[in-house]
Design a protein around this motif. Structure first.
Motif, PDB file in Angstrom:
ATOM      1  N   GLU A 380       0.832  -1.202   0.000  1.00 44.76           N
ATOM      2  CA  GLU A 380       0.000   0.000   0.000  1.00 44.76           C
ATOM      3  C   GLU A 380       0.872   1.261   0.000  1.00 44.76           C
ATOM      4  OE1 GLU A 380      -3.689   0.188   0.068  1.00 44.76           O
ATOM      5  OE2 GLU A 380      -3.063  -1.713  -0.847  1.00 44.76           O
ATOM      6  N   ASP A 381       2.081   1.137   0.529  1.00 49.06           N
ATOM      7  CA  ASP A 381       2.989   2.280   0.648  1.00 49.06           C
ATOM      8  C   ASP A 381       4.150   2.241  -0.336  1.00 49.06           C
ATOM      9  OD1 ASP A 381       1.533   3.296   2.876  1.00 49.06           O
ATOM     10  OD2 ASP A 381       2.550   1.843   4.163  1.00 49.06           O
ATOM     11  N   TRP A 382       4.450   1.063  -0.862  1.00 45.95           N
ATOM     12  CA  TRP A 382       5.583   0.876  -1.769  1.00 45.95           C
ATOM     13  C   TRP A 382       5.119   0.106  -2.995  1.00 45.95           C
ATOM     14  CZ3 TRP A 382      10.232   3.126  -0.516  1.00 45.95           C
ATOM     15  CH2 TRP A 382      10.373   3.558   0.813  1.00 45.95           C
ATOM     16  N   ASP A 383       5.734   0.376  -4.141  1.00 42.20           N
ATOM     17  CA  ASP A 383       5.375  -0.332  -5.382  1.00 42.20           C
ATOM     18  C   ASP A 383       6.239  -1.557  -5.611  1.00 42.20           C
ATOM     19  OD1 ASP A 383       3.394   1.642  -6.370  1.00 42.20           O
ATOM     20  OD2 ASP A 383       5.155   2.959  -6.458  1.00 42.20           O
ATOM     21  N   ILE A 384       7.508  -1.477  -5.208  1.00 37.06           N
ATOM     22  CA  ILE A 384       8.508  -2.501  -5.537  1.00 37.06           C
ATOM     23  C   ILE A 384       9.369  -2.771  -4.309  1.00 37.06           C
ATOM     24  CG2 ILE A 384      10.577  -3.015  -6.944  1.00 37.06           C
ATOM     25  CD1 ILE A 384       8.160  -2.907  -8.713  1.00 37.06           C
ATOM     26  N   ILE A 385       9.697  -4.058  -4.079  1.00 35.54           N
ATOM     27  CA  ILE A 385      10.779  -4.412  -3.153  1.00 35.54           C
ATOM     28  C   ILE A 385      11.937  -4.922  -4.004  1.00 35.54           C
ATOM     29  CG2 ILE A 385      11.549  -5.859  -1.239  1.00 35.54           C
ATOM     30  CD1 ILE A 385       8.644  -6.240  -0.452  1.00 35.54           C
ATOM     31  N   LEU A 386      13.123  -4.365  -3.800  1.00 39.57           N
ATOM     32  CA  LEU A 386      14.323  -4.763  -4.542  1.00 39.57           C
ATOM     33  C   LEU A 386      15.281  -5.469  -3.591  1.00 39.57           C
ATOM     34  CD1 LEU A 386      14.730  -3.956  -7.573  1.00 39.57           C
ATOM     35  CD2 LEU A 386      16.445  -2.342  -6.774  1.00 39.57           C
TER      36      LEU A 386
END
Length: 490
Positions: A380-386
């Motif tokens: 909900e707060d971030w689009d991508i985890i890298l």
């Protein structure tokens, strides 16, 4: 034998480009198949990545029902020796126990692959039942990394990773129950997408409900090939236990546009697991590339109980693989896996998992639920985890601690050790979210290092959009434009 192209020319073509040449009348599917077979003969003695070439299909690409009007127009394709079945063809699953086993029917996905115009010309190597980090059992085969044959490809889509990286085929089949598309793609410098649930069917023998974590897919060298594969091969068979979904726009169209400004979280401290300093530095470098493309990049982590999640994932694997082994031995009239024909860790998994109760399974699924909700809240707060694709470097050939030929007496300790290296991929399977490995980094050994991007469920298209944006920024030169030491073009 006269080939349709020079090897340099062949290596410059992705599957989309080869298909365009077929449609232009410049080359035929039979010529493509002959060139791929020659490429296997040229590289496989050093790699041991292909179990069998289907010589009859090389000679006649229409023999098994490939549709030359499909999007890939007869591009040669290799099938991992696990997962989708091909009627009348051997499927031996990397196991001595399964030697000589022939499938009695095509799986639904095999039909979709052929309808897409991919010509299935052979089988690639996999560890026994796909249950470890590399296709490395000297009694069966040992698959080598084309970048440096002293190293493994990782697994379990081992042979596919080697053949795509070595330029033999531009696209090849892979499966992913905890990272088995992404991890070998990362170690071999390929693109490997694990899709969300509800994309690729495993009918008729099973469903997503059965396996819960396992996903079909492919490895490629270009984003557009991956996008085209997903567009043309997705979809459920009649009677699926869950709806199969389709995006509003084909991915081949979507990837032509850059995504908007994304919120990208860098992360490598997953509970008890940490990446080595060099891999963290490579992750930071990838983060800077995304920043240069206009994305917001910072360190952040989902608020989940990682220890509980990995324990539940271990329970899932033990239960699933125990059932797999149990079904295979029952079909042979056996009451236990025979030593010498089944690898020691897989026998231990069968012993550990055959009495798992419904109550045990329900507890596991409760953790899956809370973990998935935690990732959902994070997205909900971030689009991508890298993340890096692995926490540790790719092991040299002969590193048995991650293999199912290990002499570790405890399968739970064996799995715990596995997670120390392969920490960042399995939770995407647990949650059913999409994840992709992109060849953006380099290990200290000189091998490629995949950088993994994960997104919320059904946001597969966003991952492909981001991957295509990076690919354009690099002018198509993944792996800094380097080629592996073992390659069709020399």
């Amino acid at each position: 034998m006269s080939l349709a192209m020079t090897w340099d020319e062949w290596a410059r073509h992705d599957a989309t480009a080869l298909a365009a040449r077929v449609r232009a009348g410049e080359v035929s599917p039979a010529e493509l198949a002959a060139q791929a077979a020659a490429g296997i003969a040229r590289t496989d003695p050093a790699l041991s990545a292909v179990v069998e070439v289907f010589e009859d299909v090389v000679a006649d690409p229409l023999r098994d029902g490939m549709d030359p009007a499909g999007a890939f127009a007869g591009v040669p394709y290799l099938m991992k020796d696990l997962g989708p079945t091909l009627k009348g063809r051997l499927q031996e699953m990397g196991s001595l126990l399964m030697r000589g086993h022939r499938a009695t029917a095509d799986s639904y996905l095999a039909g979709r692959i052929r309808q897409a115009g991919l010509n299935i010309i052979g089988r690639t190597t996999t560890p026994e039942f796909g249950c470890c980090s590399a296709a490395e059992n000297p009694a069966v085969y040992v698959t080598h990394n084309p970048w440096d044959t002293g190293y493994t490809t990782n697994g379990s889509s081992a042979g596919t990773a080697a053949m795509v990286a070595a330029g033999v085929v531009p696209i090849s089949h892979a499966t992913d129950g905890g990272g088995s598309i992404r991890i070998p793609a990362g170690a071999c410098g390929n693109i490997g997408l694990k899709v969300s649930r509800g994309v690729f069917s495993i009918a008729p023998a099973a469903s997503d409900l059965t396996g819960l974590v396992s996903i079909q897919g492919c490895q490629t060298r270009t984003v557009r090939d991956t996008a085209l594969f997903v567009d043309r091969c997705r979809g459920g068979a009649p009677g699926e236990f869950m709806p199969y979904w389709t995006p509003a726009e084909p991915y081949t169209d979507l990837i032509r546009r850059d995504p908007g400004r994304l919120r990208v979280a860098l992360s490598h401290e997953w509970g008890d697991y940490r990446a080595t300093p060099h891999l963290v530095a490579e992750l930071e470098k990838a983060g800077r590339v995304l920043e240069s493309l206009g994305h917001k990049v910072d360190w952040a982590l989902p608020a989940i109980d990682f220890r509980a999640a990995f324990a539940a994932q271990t329970d899932c694997y033990i239960g699933n693989f125990a059932q797999t082994v149990g079904n295979l031995i029952a079909a042979r009239g056996l009451d236990r896996p025979p030593e010498g024909l089944v690898e020691p860790i897989n026998i231990g998994i069968w012993e550990e998992g055959r009495h798992i109760s419904f109550t045990d399974r329900a507890r596991m699924q409760a953790v899956f639920n809370t973990t998935s909700r935690g990732f959902g809240a994070f997205f909900e707060d971030w689009d991508i985890i890298l993340t890096p694709i692995t926490a540790r470097p790719t092991p040299p050939i002969g590193t048995t601690e991650y293999l199912t030929i290990s002499d570790n007496p405890s399968v739970r300790d064996w799995f715990s050790n596995l997670w120390r290296n392969f920490a960042y991929t399995p939770l995407a399977n647990l949650c059913g979210i999409p994840a992709i490995s992109l060849p953006m980094g380099r290990q200290e050994s000189g091998l490629p290092l995949g950088i993994q991007a994960q997104a919320r469920q059904a946001n597969d298209g966003l991952l492909l959009q981001l991957a295509a944006q990076v690919e354009r920024a690099l002018d198509g030169k993944w792996n800094e434009g380097r080629r592996p030491g073992v390659h069709v073009a020399g």
